[in-house]
Design a protein around this motif. Structure first.
Motif, mmCIF file in Angstrom:
data_model
loop_
_atom_site.group_PDB
_atom_site.id
_atom_site.type_symbol
_atom_site.label_atom_id
_atom_site.label_comp_id
_atom_site.label_asym_id
_atom_site.label_seq_id
_atom_site.Cartn_x
_atom_site.Cartn_y
_atom_site.Cartn_z
ATOM 1 N N GLU A 47 0.852 -0.987 0.169
ATOM 2 C CA GLU A 47 -0.270 0.021 0.189
ATOM 3 C C GLU A 47 0.646 0.792 -0.012
ATOM 4 O OE1 GLU A 47 -3.045 -0.283 0.034
ATOM 5 O OE2 GLU A 47 -3.955 -1.948 0.186
ATOM 6 N N PRO A 48 0.356 2.423 -0.178
ATOM 7 C CA PRO A 48 0.496 3.063 0.191
ATOM 8 C C PRO A 48 1.297 3.924 1.212
ATOM 9 C CG PRO A 48 -0.835 4.152 -1.957
ATOM 10 C CD PRO A 48 -1.226 2.571 -1.126
ATOM 11 N N ALA A 49 2.800 4.595 0.930
ATOM 12 C CA ALA A 49 2.845 4.212 2.868
ATOM 13 C C ALA A 49 1.745 5.466 3.709
ATOM 14 C CB ALA A 49 4.525 5.964 2.550
ATOM 15 N N LEU A 50 1.592 6.227 2.724
ATOM 16 C CA LEU A 50 0.180 6.935 3.617
ATOM 17 C C LEU A 50 -0.740 8.581 2.908
ATOM 18 C CD1 LEU A 50 2.487 9.949 5.805
ATOM 19 C CD2 LEU A 50 1.328 7.446 6.067
ATOM 20 N N THR A 51 -1.842 8.196 2.813
ATOM 21 C CA THR A 51 -2.947 9.119 1.991
ATOM 22 C C THR A 51 -2.783 10.456 2.325
ATOM 23 O OG1 THR A 51 -4.436 8.699 3.777
ATOM 24 C CG2 THR A 51 -4.368 6.673 2.501
ATOM 25 N N ASP A 52 -3.058 11.185 0.974
ATOM 26 C CA ASP A 52 -3.191 12.729 1.625
ATOM 27 C C ASP A 52 -3.836 12.872 2.975
ATOM 28 O OD1 ASP A 52 -2.087 12.742 -0.738
ATOM 29 O OD2 ASP A 52 -4.388 12.859 -2.314
ATOM 30 N N PHE A 53 -5.180 12.628 2.555
ATOM 31 C CA PHE A 53 -5.546 13.363 4.070
ATOM 32 C C PHE A 53 -5.180 12.691 5.452
ATOM 33 C CE2 PHE A 53 -8.365 12.811 7.919
ATOM 34 C CZ PHE A 53 -8.922 14.382 7.638
ATOM 35 N N GLN A 54 -4.114 11.757 5.570
ATOM 36 C CA GLN A 54 -3.080 11.179 6.597
ATOM 37 C C GLN A 54 -2.211 12.107 6.828
ATOM 38 O OE1 GLN A 54 -2.770 6.694 5.317
ATOM 39 N NE2 GLN A 54 -3.286 6.341 7.743
#
Length: 813
Positions: free
Chosen positions: A27-34
């Motif tokens: 998975e991506p490291a972090l989402t934009d909201f994270q």
């Protein structure tokens, strides 16, 4: 139906579907909201619910019991057991036409039947041909079905799952939604219509599986993108990023997903950070209470709700800590004072003391209290300045009801009682006492108008402290060990000082006073104190008093009538002490008397250290000269290196020598009326009178290195002839170690023969108790080189001198 034995584990593993399994896609490291929340709060929050999928997929459904409502289809394996009038057991697989072939009966249509209807259907088919039998049916290997996982899935695509799988089973088997996918609106689509919409939050947080549906071949699981998200941070059970349900939600509904508002969260104040694109700037903050109205506040996409912890402050507590029986918090009451918290002395005996007593352990220092009665403190936070102040008080005075020290306590106060040797926390209203008499600094309370006698213990208590120190500081005396002292240093009652710092001028002032007169209340010497003063007491060794007022303790051992430790008066001589000790015994060897003095030992140590430093400097200089002498032949260089190594070894031996502090008395061995000199005695002197001896010692480069019987009138030459000389004996440097501590060596002259020269040391007459030392010749170039290179030269003489002085006490008739 009779239960059937389960298949072996190996068989179950072999029958599991393999298509669509494997590791979860990265998975991506972090989402934009994270990342947005991380920048706003400084914390990286997980997405609520994703932790169930982060560890990997769950095993496919195979070993679970088949439900009665399971619909049979092509590929299912049936285990048919018939016994009685007809007996057989068969594994029958449902064919593509939906039928199984039963032995002795023929094809039977089973596809579309529920598992609970199967036994009755087979019984009817067999009853047409047979009687008197019983039948049991179980499920073997279950068929696999194909489904499709699409949308924001962690691993989208065609999946093969067990025919027993439900929507929730399939999500956990296949990895579930990605971090970009929704957990609240997952759709199960079948033949062009939506069969069920699953909110995984209901299942994860509440255990509600009412939206779960069994899967059929060709079903589609659609995971839409995540809906509006909010972040809950701070003092919560599960700080995370939450997805709002369709139609929105409020703060209370989101908190309920993790158990509601924790008990340690402060409901009076929370913070809502919101994004509103219509504003400039778009982000703003609201303060709210987490009461009924606050919990009902609707949330919108991008909100960050921060909950704060309750304050650790206790409203009505006073804390007692330190060297006390029960260090803990106590309820504060109006008008509460120190004596209400420490009711009596039993509160001041720590539990560790009674544990040691109960265990039968010896308690060291039984003559001193278990607590510091002179100094205790109250720590208090000023609510206006928000500064912590430390208020000292005299514990003994507080317990006796003294108003200035029996402080009025406030909620939040911390009362600390110190151990008997603890200095205590520095406070503005305190003075400190420093002295080598005590084990570390001592702090005392300062009050307006206090003088020396108010801060220090009264004279009687002060004397007790000094006596305790002298008793614990006194060193044990071993007979013949001249460098061991006899008594601790005494307090200098004539001189003490107060060190005071002027905060305005930033300079230090030293005020001298007479300690004895100050403790006795003399107004001139009993100085007025100021906060922060440092009182320094000295011993008579640190600041010496006149000789007439010093206490001197001397020890006499050996052959006297009453050996022991004596306090001598100013001007008392060695001969006076001998008379006080009852005079010499009949076996006393007066000529061999050993007289040691501490000041002499220290001077010898300093001289020896200086000699070692000088020799080390010479060695460094020689090494540098050798390194620069490039024309030197190899053989000479090796010889010089060996000599330097020998010199370094000699210096190291010098460094380890122990000086004795012995003073050579230079006595006349003839019997006289007063054989010892009238030396004035000093504190710490040691006199040892050995037993009379009829032996002399011969050491070094001789054939017989031992004690030899003394013969009157014989010379050094006579004894060496009897002992025999080795080949490399250095007869020019023979030393005679006299029993009175003096040393006799050859005079400075040209080297003569062994028996020649009237001034030779070989012609000296040997006396009782003497020792002869014959060194070896190592190098003959110069006297200085011979001194520092001879491994058994003058360093050997010094070494043997130390041994000889001690050995004379053990040579007996």
């Amino acid at each position: 139906m009779a239960p059937l034995a389960p298949l072996p584990a190996e068989a179950r593993a072999a029958e599991r579907p393999t298509e669509g399994t494997g590791p979860r896609a990265p998975e991506p490291a972090l989402t934009d909201f994270q990342r947005f929340v991380q920048l706003a709060t400084g914390r990286t929050l997980p997405i609520f619910g994703q932790q169930f999928f982060a560890a990997g997929r769950f095993d496919p459904v195979q070993a679970t019991q088949v439900p009665e409502g399971y619909v049979l289809g092509p590929g299912d394996e049936l285990i048919v057991q018939v016994y009685g009038g007809l007996d057989f057991t068969e594994r029958l697989v449902v064919g593509r036409d939906g039928r199984i072939t039963v032995p002795r009966v023929g094809p039977v249509q089973v596809a579309g039947l529920r598992f609970g209807e199967l036994e009755a259907a087979l019984t009817r088919s067999l009853s047409a041909s047979y009687r008197n039998f019983k039948l049991a049916v179980g499920m073997g290997r279950l068929r696999s079905i194909e489904i499709y996982l699409v949308g924001q899935a962690a691993s989208p695509g065609r999946k093969v799952v067990s025919s027993l799988s439900t929507l929730i089973n399939a999500l956990f088997e296949t990895g579930g939604p990605s971090v970009q996918g929704s957990l609240r609106a997952i759709e199960l689509r079948r033949r062009g219509r939506t069969v069920s919409t699953l909110d995984l939050y209901d299942f994860i947080a509440r255990g509600n599986s009412s939206a779960d549906q069994p899967l059929e071949p060709g079903d589609i699981i659609f995971i839409p993108p995540a809906g509006p998200q909010v972040a809950l941070v701070g003092a919560l059970n599960q700080p995370a990023i939450y997805e709002l349900p369709k139609g929105g939600g409020n703060i209370g509904a989101m908190l309920a997903l993790s158990g509601g508002l924790p008990a340690l969260a402060a409901p009076q104040l929370a913070q809502l950070e919101r994004v509103d694109a219509s504003r400039v700037p778009a982000r703003y903050v609201e303060n709210l209470a987490l009461d009924a109205a606050g919990l009902a506040k609707p949330l919108q996409a991008g909100d960050i709700v921060t909950a704060y912890s309750v304050s650790p402050q206790i409203a009505n507590a006073v804390t007692l800590q330190g060297n006390v029986a029960s260090p803990m918090r106590y309820a504060h009451k109006p008008g509460m004072r120190v004596t209400d918290l420490v009711a009596d002395n039993n509160f001041l005996v720590p539990v560790s003391y009674w544990l040691r007593v109960n265990a039968g352990n010896a308690i060291p220092g039984l003559d001193k209290p278990e607590v510091n009665f002179n100094y205790a403190t109250v720590q208090r936070l000023d609510p206006v300045t928000l500064r912590t102040e430390v208020i000292p008080f005299d514990l003994a005075k507080a317990l006796s009801g003294h108003a200035a020290d029996n402080l009025l306590l406030k909620p939040g106060d911390l009362v600390r009682i110190y151990g008997p040797d603890e200095e205590g926390v520095n406070a503005f209203q305190s003075v400190i006492l420093r002295s080598s008499i005590f084990e570390g600094p001592r702090r005392f309370v300062w009050r307006e108008g206090y003088r020396i006698s108010d801060a220090l213990p009264a004279m009687e208590r002060f004397r007790q402290e000094v006596v305790r120190w002298v008793r614990s500081g006194r060193r044990e005396v071993q007979a013949g060990t001249a460098r061991t002292g006899f008594s601790a240093e005494e307090v200098n009652f004539d001189y003490a000082q107060v060190t005071r710092t002027d905060p305005a001028a930033l300079r230090t002032e030293i005020l001298a006073f007479n300690l004895r007169q100050a403790l006795e209340g003399n107004a001139t010497e009993n100085l007025m104190l100021k906060p922060g003063d440092q009182i320094t007491l000295f011993t008579t060794r640190q600041v010496q008093i006149p000789l007439a007022r010093r206490t001197r303790v001397v020890q006499i051992n050996g052959e006297v009538a009453v050996p022991g430790t004596y306090q001598v008066n100013p001007g008392e001589k060695l001969t006076d002490l001998i008379r006080r000790a009852g005079g010499f015994t009949r076996d006393a060897f007066v000529y061999g008397t050993v007289f040691t003095r501490e000041s002499t030992r220290q001077e010898q140590r300093r001289n020896l250290d200086q000699l070692v430093k000088t020799l080390e400097a010479d060695l460094i200089s020689q090494s540098a000269a050798l390194a620069q002498n490039t024309a030197q032949v190899q053989a000479d260089a090796q010889t010089t290196q060996a000599q330097l190594a020998a010199q370094k070894a000699a210096v190291e031996r010098l460094r380890t020598l122990e000086v004795s502090g012995r003073i050579a008395l230079d006595l006349d061995d003839a019997v006289g009326s007063q054989p010892l000199p009238a030396l004035e005695l000093e504190d710490g002197d040691t006199i040892t009178v050995p037993t009379n001896t009829d032996f002399i010692g011969v050491f070094g480069a001789v054939d017989i290195s031992s004690a030899m019987r003394f013969r009157s009138g014989q010379t050094v030459r006579d004894y060496l002839e009897r002992a025999g000389l080795r080949r490399f004996a250095d007869i020019e440097n023979v030393a005679v170690l006299r029993a009175d501590g003096t040393v006799r060596t050859a005079s400075t002259r040209a080297r003569g023969s062994f028996f020649g020269g009237g001034d030779s040391v070989l012609a000296l007459e040997v006396k009782r108790g003497d020792s002869l030392l014959v060194p070896e010749v190592v190098d003959r170039r110069t006297a200085y080189t011979r001194f520092i290179t001879g491994a058994k030269d003058w360093t050997q003489i010094l070494y043997q001198f130390g041994l000889g002085a001690a050995a004379l006490k053990t040579i007996r008739n």
